[in-house]
Design a protein around this motif. Sequence first.
Motif, PDB file in Angstrom:
ATOM      1  N   CYS A  35       1.224  -1.366   0.161  1.00 17.67           N
ATOM      2  CA  CYS A  35       0.171  -0.387   0.097  1.00 17.67           C
ATOM      3  C   CYS A  35       0.557   1.410  -0.397  1.00 17.67           C
ATOM      4  CB  CYS A  35      -1.151   0.087   1.284  1.00 17.67           C
ATOM      5  SG  CYS A  35      -2.369  -1.460   1.709  1.00 17.67           S
ATOM      6  N   SER A  36      -0.022   2.741  -0.046  1.00 24.39           N
ATOM      7  CA  SER A  36       1.084   3.610  -0.074  1.00 24.39           C
ATOM      8  C   SER A  36       0.324   4.499   0.264  1.00 24.39           C
ATOM      9  CB  SER A  36       2.017   3.535  -2.224  1.00 24.39           C
ATOM     10  OG  SER A  36       0.518   4.224  -2.373  1.00 24.39           O
ATOM     11  N   ASN A  37       0.953   5.739   0.493  1.00 24.66           N
ATOM     12  CA  ASN A  37       0.435   7.592   1.007  1.00 24.66           C
ATOM     13  C   ASN A  37       0.898   7.749   0.399  1.00 24.66           C
ATOM     14  OD1 ASN A  37       2.045   6.896   2.766  1.00 24.66           O
ATOM     15  ND2 ASN A  37       0.216   7.302   4.667  1.00 24.66           N
ATOM     16  N   ARG A  38       0.089   9.112   0.375  1.00 26.66           N
ATOM     17  CA  ARG A  38       1.052  10.437   0.245  1.00 26.66           C
ATOM     18  C   ARG A  38       1.654  11.574   1.383  1.00 26.66           C
ATOM     19  NH1 ARG A  38      -0.488  15.060  -4.605  1.00 26.66           N
ATOM     20  NH2 ARG A  38       1.417  16.145  -4.491  1.00 26.66           N
ATOM     21  N   VAL A  39       3.312  11.503   1.240  1.00 29.11           N
ATOM     22  CA  VAL A  39       3.557  12.264   2.649  1.00 29.11           C
ATOM     23  C   VAL A  39       3.629  13.227   2.542  1.00 29.11           C
ATOM     24  CG1 VAL A  39       4.936  11.734   4.541  1.00 29.11           C
ATOM     25  CG2 VAL A  39       4.090  10.439   3.793  1.00 29.11           C
ATOM     26  N   SER A  40       3.690  14.646   2.555  1.00 31.75           N
ATOM     27  CA  SER A  40       4.421  15.672   2.354  1.00 31.75           C
ATOM     28  C   SER A  40       5.568  16.313   3.282  1.00 31.75           C
ATOM     29  CB  SER A  40       3.291  16.772   2.059  1.00 31.75           C
ATOM     30  OG  SER A  40       2.591  16.757   3.764  1.00 31.75           O
ATOM     31  N   TYR A  89       6.913  16.845  -1.595  1.00 26.04           N
ATOM     32  CA  TYR A  89       5.709  15.891  -1.534  1.00 26.04           C
ATOM     33  C   TYR A  89       6.512  13.963  -2.106  1.00 26.04           C
ATOM     34  CZ  TYR A  89       1.666  18.944  -1.494  1.00 26.04           C
ATOM     35  OH  TYR A  89       1.704  20.287  -0.637  1.00 26.04           O
ATOM     36  N   THR A  91       5.989   9.733  -2.079  1.00 23.63           N
ATOM     37  CA  THR A  91       5.516   8.319  -1.692  1.00 23.63           C
ATOM     38  C   THR A  91       5.741   7.767  -0.623  1.00 23.63           C
ATOM     39  OG1 THR A  91       4.159   8.705  -3.340  1.00 23.63           O
ATOM     40  CG2 THR A  91       4.402   6.815  -3.187  1.00 23.63           C
ATOM     41  N   ARG A  92       5.195   7.031   0.156  1.00 24.23           N
ATOM     42  CA  ARG A  92       5.439   6.548   1.109  1.00 24.23           C
ATOM     43  C   ARG A  92       4.656   5.019   1.031  1.00 24.23           C
ATOM     44  NH1 ARG A  92       3.897   4.098   6.343  1.00 24.23           N
ATOM     45  NH2 ARG A  92       2.179   5.409   6.605  1.00 24.23           N
ATOM     46  N   ARG A  93       5.393   4.202   0.998  1.00 23.14           N
ATOM     47  CA  ARG A  93       5.306   2.407   0.632  1.00 23.14           C
ATOM     48  C   ARG A  93       5.741   1.297   1.987  1.00 23.14           C
ATOM     49  NH1 ARG A  93       4.931   1.686  -4.646  1.00 23.14           N
ATOM     50  NH2 ARG A  93       5.300  -1.273  -5.068  1.00 23.14           N
ATOM     51  N   CYS A  96       0.770  -3.663   3.377  1.00 21.60           N
ATOM     52  CA  CYS A  96      -1.046  -3.711   3.758  1.00 21.60           C
ATOM     53  C   CYS A  96      -1.358  -3.707   5.135  1.00 21.60           C
ATOM     54  CB  CYS A  96      -1.793  -3.954   2.188  1.00 21.60           C
ATOM     55  SG  CYS A  96      -1.820  -3.114   0.532  1.00 21.60           S
TER      56      CYS A  96
END
Length: 145
Positions: A35-40, A89, A91-93, A96
């Motif tokens: 899974c991944s999400n966007r990190v700022s 920005y 992407t952190r992987r 899940c």
Amino acid sequence: MVSQFCGTALALSAALSLYALNVASSTTLVGPNVCSNRVSSTISQLFAWQQRYTVRSSTSCWDLWSWFSCTVTRVKYRTVYTTTYYKSYSTRRFCCSGYSKVGRKCQPVCSSTCKNGGTCVRPGQCQCASGWTGSSCTIPECHPG
């Protein structure tokens, strides 16, 4: 002595470097169940530049029209520092839910260890070897005969 700001600046700034949170390397997760999400993040950069200003002073002189007092103007420069903030920005992987990191892959986690040669194929689910059944492969299969 009177000081006056002249409003012009000479830029002496360094090139901006943005740092990513995750750089593609041997530790980046690959494959399914990732899974991944966007990190700022906020990055600050300090810039130094030369600010021009003038200094006026009075000195005695042999000028009758200015009552023997002349104005001398000198241009000087001073270093001024400014901090600029940038938004970066990346992407952190991550694995899940129900999976854990093993090397560069995400493997399923079973609540109980799969026994008798069984393997964990999905979170909480074992795939049993031939001759075994049950949630953790502990029940022998009965074959009539």
